[in-house]
Design a protein around this motif. Sequence first.
Motif, mmCIF file in Angstrom:
data_model
loop_
_atom_site.group_PDB
_atom_site.id
_atom_site.type_symbol
_atom_site.label_atom_id
_atom_site.label_comp_id
_atom_site.label_asym_id
_atom_site.label_seq_id
_atom_site.Cartn_x
_atom_site.Cartn_y
_atom_site.Cartn_z
ATOM 1 N N SER A 173 0.813 -1.228 0.000
ATOM 2 C CA SER A 173 0.000 0.000 0.000
ATOM 3 C C SER A 173 0.842 1.272 0.000
ATOM 4 C CB SER A 173 -0.944 0.012 1.203
ATOM 5 O OG SER A 173 -0.204 -0.013 2.395
ATOM 6 N N SER A 174 2.160 1.146 0.135
ATOM 7 C CA SER A 174 3.026 2.321 0.114
ATOM 8 C C SER A 174 4.144 2.099 -0.899
ATOM 9 C CB SER A 174 3.621 2.557 1.511
ATOM 10 O OG SER A 174 4.396 1.439 1.895
ATOM 11 N N ALA A 175 4.992 3.091 -1.060
ATOM 12 C CA ALA A 175 6.146 2.959 -1.947
ATOM 13 C C ALA A 175 7.187 2.080 -1.271
ATOM 14 C CB ALA A 175 6.719 4.331 -2.256
ATOM 15 N N ARG A 197 -4.536 1.137 -3.668
ATOM 16 C CA ARG A 197 -5.610 1.866 -2.990
ATOM 17 C C ARG A 197 -6.952 1.384 -3.536
ATOM 18 N NH1 ARG A 197 -2.636 4.176 -6.594
ATOM 19 N NH2 ARG A 197 -3.435 5.591 -8.150
ATOM 20 N N LEU A 206 1.656 1.122 -4.038
ATOM 21 C CA LEU A 206 0.700 2.221 -3.887
ATOM 22 C C LEU A 206 -0.731 1.754 -4.166
ATOM 23 C CD1 LEU A 206 2.796 4.993 -5.669
ATOM 24 C CD2 LEU A 206 2.606 4.575 -3.214
ATOM 25 N N GLY A 258 -3.190 0.664 -8.591
ATOM 26 C CA GLY A 258 -1.826 0.522 -8.124
ATOM 27 C C GLY A 258 -0.866 0.631 -9.290
#
Length: 105
Positions: free
Chosen positions: A28-30, A80, A78, A98
């Motif tokens: 969900s993040s870099a 979402r 990323l 993503g």
Amino acid sequence: MGSLGLAWVLAAGSATHFCLCIHVFLVSSATARSKTSLGQITVKVNKTTAFHPAPTPELVNDRLRENAAAMGADAVVLVRYGDVGISMMSWGSLEGKGRAVKFLP
């Protein structure tokens, strides 16, 4: 990477099918790991009728993995989710987005 994983996928409103996919990570993040971007992925899972179960994030994750594997990606970063809601063609939808990436050696 490169190990094959077997997954059963049940899409809301459709029959179960067998999918042979490359194992793809969802983040969900870099990530700080060196990578190259293969492109943006957007998927939508629909609830076909009022009597079908509502789409879940797990169904969206399966679709993201399938699309990313088809592109040759190692991961989707990323990630979402967003509700699309009810429309004339669906009783409810869940959308996922993503970026497909390939890790560098």
